[in-house]
Design a protein around this motif. Structure first.
Motif, mmCIF file in Angstrom:
data_model
loop_
_atom_site.group_PDB
_atom_site.id
_atom_site.type_symbol
_atom_site.label_atom_id
_atom_site.label_comp_id
_atom_site.label_asym_id
_atom_site.label_seq_id
_atom_site.Cartn_x
_atom_site.Cartn_y
_atom_site.Cartn_z
ATOM 1 N N GLY A 229 -33.669 33.416 15.446
ATOM 2 C CA GLY A 229 -32.961 34.637 15.860
ATOM 3 C C GLY A 229 -32.776 35.627 14.721
ATOM 4 N N LEU A 230 -32.837 35.149 13.469
ATOM 5 C CA LEU A 230 -32.584 36.063 12.351
ATOM 6 C C LEU A 230 -33.893 36.528 11.713
ATOM 7 N N ILE A 231 -34.712 37.123 12.517
ATOM 8 C CA ILE A 231 -35.933 37.750 11.978
ATOM 9 C C ILE A 231 -36.187 38.996 12.821
ATOM 10 N N ILE A 255 -32.219 46.093 2.930
ATOM 11 C CA ILE A 255 -30.826 45.616 2.846
ATOM 12 C C ILE A 255 -30.545 44.679 4.028
ATOM 13 N N GLY A 256 -30.177 43.452 3.707
ATOM 14 C CA GLY A 256 -30.047 42.411 4.732
ATOM 15 C C GLY A 256 -31.442 41.902 5.028
ATOM 16 N N ALA A 257 -32.092 41.415 3.971
ATOM 17 C CA ALA A 257 -33.530 41.117 4.062
ATOM 18 C C ALA A 257 -33.823 39.887 4.906
ATOM 19 N N GLY A 258 -32.815 39.026 5.134
ATOM 20 C CA GLY A 258 -33.015 37.853 5.994
ATOM 21 C C GLY A 258 -34.167 36.990 5.506
ATOM 22 N N SER A 259 -35.149 36.784 6.377
ATOM 23 C CA SER A 259 -36.302 35.954 6.027
ATOM 24 C C SER A 259 -37.233 36.644 5.035
ATOM 25 N N GLY A 260 -37.101 37.963 4.910
ATOM 26 C CA GLY A 260 -38.006 38.714 4.027
ATOM 27 C C GLY A 260 -39.263 39.195 4.737
ATOM 28 N N ALA A 261 -39.338 39.003 6.063
ATOM 29 C CA ALA A 261 -40.548 39.434 6.787
ATOM 30 C C ALA A 261 -40.811 40.922 6.554
ATOM 31 N N GLU A 279 -29.961 40.290 -0.086
ATOM 32 C CA GLU A 279 -29.506 39.330 0.923
ATOM 33 C C GLU A 279 -28.370 38.510 0.324
ATOM 34 N N HIS A 280 -27.325 38.255 1.139
ATOM 35 C CA HIS A 280 -26.179 37.522 0.582
ATOM 36 C C HIS A 280 -26.031 36.115 1.142
ATOM 37 N N ASP A 281 -26.665 35.829 2.270
ATOM 38 C CA ASP A 281 -26.476 34.529 2.897
ATOM 39 C C ASP A 281 -27.353 33.467 2.207
ATOM 40 N N PRO A 282 -26.749 32.376 1.707
ATOM 41 C CA PRO A 282 -27.528 31.398 0.918
ATOM 42 C C PRO A 282 -28.694 30.787 1.704
ATOM 43 N N PRO A 304 -29.953 38.720 -4.870
ATOM 44 C CA PRO A 304 -28.935 37.965 -4.137
ATOM 45 C C PRO A 304 -27.600 38.692 -4.244
ATOM 46 N N GLY A 305 -26.896 38.876 -3.146
ATOM 47 C CA GLY A 305 -25.587 39.542 -3.191
ATOM 48 C C GLY A 305 -25.355 40.365 -1.950
ATOM 49 N N ARG A 306 -24.152 40.896 -1.906
ATOM 50 C CA ARG A 306 -23.726 41.614 -0.705
ATOM 51 C C ARG A 306 -23.768 43.115 -0.981
ATOM 52 N N VAL A 320 -35.482 53.212 2.721
ATOM 53 C CA VAL A 320 -34.569 52.065 2.841
ATOM 54 C C VAL A 320 -34.670 51.525 4.255
ATOM 55 N N PHE A 321 -34.802 50.195 4.359
ATOM 56 C CA PHE A 321 -34.678 49.552 5.667
ATOM 57 C C PHE A 321 -33.358 48.787 5.663
ATOM 58 N N ILE A 322 -32.606 48.921 6.750
ATOM 59 C CA ILE A 322 -31.328 48.206 6.849
ATOM 60 C C ILE A 322 -31.402 47.270 8.052
ATOM 61 N N GLY A 323 -31.411 45.967 7.764
ATOM 62 C CA GLY A 323 -31.500 44.973 8.839
ATOM 63 C C GLY A 323 -30.154 44.372 9.168
ATOM 64 N N GLY A 324 -29.179 44.501 8.254
ATOM 65 C CA GLY A 324 -27.850 43.943 8.499
ATOM 66 C C GLY A 324 -26.863 44.567 7.543
ATOM 67 N N THR A 325 -25.601 44.721 8.003
ATOM 68 C CA THR A 325 -24.598 45.343 7.123
ATOM 69 C C THR A 325 -23.296 44.548 7.065
ATOM 70 N N ASP A 326 -23.032 43.682 8.048
ATOM 71 C CA ASP A 326 -21.806 42.860 8.083
ATOM 72 C C ASP A 326 -20.558 43.662 7.753
ATOM 73 N N GLY A 327 -20.333 44.755 8.466
ATOM 74 C CA GLY A 327 -19.104 45.539 8.291
ATOM 75 C C GLY A 327 -19.146 46.512 7.125
HETATM 76 C C1 LIG Z 1 -31.006 40.472 11.433
HETATM 77 S S1 LIG Z 1 -31.116 39.798 9.854
HETATM 78 C C2 LIG Z 1 -32.409 40.721 9.117
HETATM 79 C C3 LIG Z 1 -33.718 40.205 9.497
HETATM 80 C C4 LIG Z 1 -34.794 40.572 8.529
HETATM 81 N N1 LIG Z 1 -35.182 41.950 8.583
HETATM 82 C C5 LIG Z 1 -35.981 39.693 8.825
HETATM 83 O O1 LIG Z 1 -36.988 40.165 9.355
HETATM 84 O O2 LIG Z 1 -35.884 38.497 8.545
HETATM 85 C C6 LIG Z 1 -29.706 40.478 9.004
HETATM 86 C C7 LIG Z 1 -29.531 39.911 7.602
HETATM 87 O O3 LIG Z 1 -28.677 40.773 6.883
HETATM 88 C C8 LIG Z 1 -27.881 40.010 6.001
HETATM 89 N N2 LIG Z 1 -26.749 40.867 5.637
HETATM 90 C C9 LIG Z 1 -25.858 41.394 6.497
HETATM 91 N N3 LIG Z 1 -24.996 42.194 5.822
HETATM 92 C C10 LIG Z 1 -25.351 42.174 4.526
HETATM 93 C C11 LIG Z 1 -24.846 42.825 3.355
HETATM 94 N N4 LIG Z 1 -23.779 43.639 3.400
HETATM 95 N N5 LIG Z 1 -25.466 42.579 2.174
HETATM 96 C C12 LIG Z 1 -26.525 41.745 2.126
HETATM 97 N N6 LIG Z 1 -27.049 41.122 3.186
HETATM 98 C C13 LIG Z 1 -26.468 41.334 4.393
HETATM 99 C C14 LIG Z 1 -27.561 38.778 6.804
HETATM 100 O O4 LIG Z 1 -27.183 37.685 5.983
HETATM 101 C C15 LIG Z 1 -28.867 38.537 7.533
HETATM 102 O O5 LIG Z 1 -29.702 37.696 6.784
#
Ligand SMILES: C[S@@+](CC[C@H](N)C(=O)[O-])C[C@H]1O[C@@H](n2cnc3c(N)ncnc32)[C@H](O)[C@@H]1O
Length: 421
Positions: A229-231, A255-261, A279-282, A304-306, A320-327
């Motif tokens: 689900g996280l790609i 930003i929020g690179a997830g898997s890095g795809a 990416e911040h999630d270990p 690595p970091g938020r 810039v691509f933004i895939g996640g922001t967590d607030g």
């Molecule tokens: C939907 S996934 C991104 C999927 C990614 N583009 C891919 O193809 O794998 C969102 C990601 O953003 C990360 N994330 C969310 N908020 C973040 C933040 N403020 N800083 C760094 N990473 C963040 C999450 O940990 C998660 O891995």
């Protein structure tokens, strides 16, 4: 005004291989500049000899004070090809510089190997990042590569093979023009672990059935290690990459690179640029590292970091691509607007209406034009010998950037004015 400085390329045969005009210019020099190997070719020349070494740029500055002296700078091969002519032209300008090129060691190596080089690309693993050499190897049927002691043929071969470059013919030309000259004609995979002389160039020749890498082909999701689900799905990646309107040399943040795809596919399009994958999630960082290694993506730098805290100190992005922001959406967008290059494109993927509303409001506040696309994709799946359509979750793609006057000037950056409703 002082006489122009002559920059004369010397080939593998040394003084004997120079054209008569170059020989006359050298004979008339008051000062001969060059590396130890080249100066040693003129042991009896009465001119003052200036040894070029480390700190070259500062030495070249001194050419400004040459006065009335006839100065000849000796260079090996073609001085304008990853050579000293660039530095001299920067300091003295074209008015005060004259260049007499010889053939490059790469031309000579192709000639010695009996391989024509009209369709070859010439590059340098010393002066250019390895990711760029990888990029050329994916695109060019023949490649000539200047090496250095740390970017030697075995190291280059290892990087190319790790990045999935085909195991092609590889020719190492050692000590060209010297009595110890040697040509090793082998395969790329045979170079790993082998040692060669310091004066070496590397040629790659793809097999006749080789095909350059497709220009644009996002990989299937299963090609990447990822948490379910996280790609960003392959087709959504394709559209997001199109909206980013990347140039080969762009510096890009994911930003929020997830898997890095996305990071990896951005890096393959911006192959002469660089991508910072934040990416911040270990657990996701683990997948990110695994995928970057799997595809030998040498121009992806994992951060690595938020965000936005982790963005401090990164070079200004062109996209810039933004895939996640967590607030952290507001802080992230504000930071981008503060530091980005002019006409930076920002592409966000979101799945909720609330995030979309927040993103559009922020774009308005920050003076960004934005273009919204809602993507609903259904993929064909086999069912009892037939095909059904399996829908994916709808995704919003918001592309934002500075408004501009003409779409022709900067097609990637120019977006519609935000709709105010
Ligand atoms: C939907 S996934 C991104 C999927 C990614 N583009 C891919 O193809 O794998 C969102 C990601 O953003 C990360 N994330 C969310 N908020 C973040 C933040 N403020 N800083 C760094 N990473 C963040 C999450 O940990 C998660 O891995």
């Amino acid at each position: 005004m002082s006489a122009p400085v002559w920059v004369i390329g010397v080939g593998a045969e040394g003084p004997a291989g120079l054209p008569p005009a170059a020989t006359r210019l050298i004979a008339g020099a008051d000062q001969l500049w060059g590396g130890a190997r080249l100066l040693a070719d003129w042991p009896d020349h009465p001119a003052q000899k200036i040894l070029l070494g480390s700190g070259l740029a500062a030495q070249i500055e001194a050419l400004r004070g040459r006065g009335e002296r006839n100065v000849v700078v000796l260079a090996s091969g073609d001085p304008g090809f990853f050579g000293i002519a660039g530095t001299i032209l920067r300091v003295l300008g074209a008015q005060e510089t004259r260049i007499v090129p010889h053939v490059t060691s790469l031309q000579l190596a192709f000639a010695r190997a009996g391989v024509p080089w009209s369709d070859a690309i010439f590059t340098s693993a010393h002066a250019r990042p390895l990711a760029e050499v990888v990029g050329w190897a994916r695109r060019a049927p023949k490649l000539g590569i200047l090496t250095d002691p740390s970017h030697h043929p075995a190291a280059i071969a290892a990087a190319l093979l790790a990045a999935g470059v085909a195991d092609c013919r590889a020719i190492v030309a050692e000590n060209l023009g010297l009595p110890e000259e040697r040509l090793v004609d082998t395969r790329l995979s045979q170079l790993t672990g082998q040692a060669f002389a310091p004066l070496t160039v590397l040629l790659l020749v793809q097999d006749p059935d080789w095909r350059p890498r497709p220009v644009f082909a996002p990989r299937p999701d299963a090609a990447y290690a990822h948490r379910r689900g996280l790609i960003t799905k392959s087709d959504v990646r394709a559209l997001s990459l199109a909206r980013l309107a990347l140039s080969e040399t762009d510096q890009v943040w994911d930003i929020g690179a997830g898997s890095g795809a996305l990071s990896i596919e951005i890096a393959e399009l911006a192959w002469r640029g660089r991508v910072w994958a934040v990416e911040h999630d270990p657990e996701n960082l683990g997948y990110l590292r695994e995928n970057v290694a799997r595809y030998g993506a040498a121009n992806v730098e994992i951060v690595p970091g938020r965000a936005p805290a982790a963005l401090g100190g990164l070079p200004p992005p062109a996209a810039v691509f933004i895939g996640g922001t967590d607030g952290e959406m507001a802080g992230i967008l504000r930071h981008i607007c503060d530091v980005a290059q002019p006409a930076c494109r920002i592409v966000m993927n979101m799945v909720t209406l609330e995030h979309l509303q927040q993103a559009r409001a922020l774009c308005g506040e920050l003076g960004l034009a934005s273009e919204l696309t809602q993507v609903s994709i259904a993929q064909g799946q086999p069912i009892a010998g037939l095909t059904r359509l399996a829908p994916l979750n709808p995704v919003f793609i918001l592309a934002a950037g500075a408004p501009c006057a003409s779409a022709q000037d900067a097609p990637g950056a120019c977006l519609q004015e935000p709709a105010h409703d």
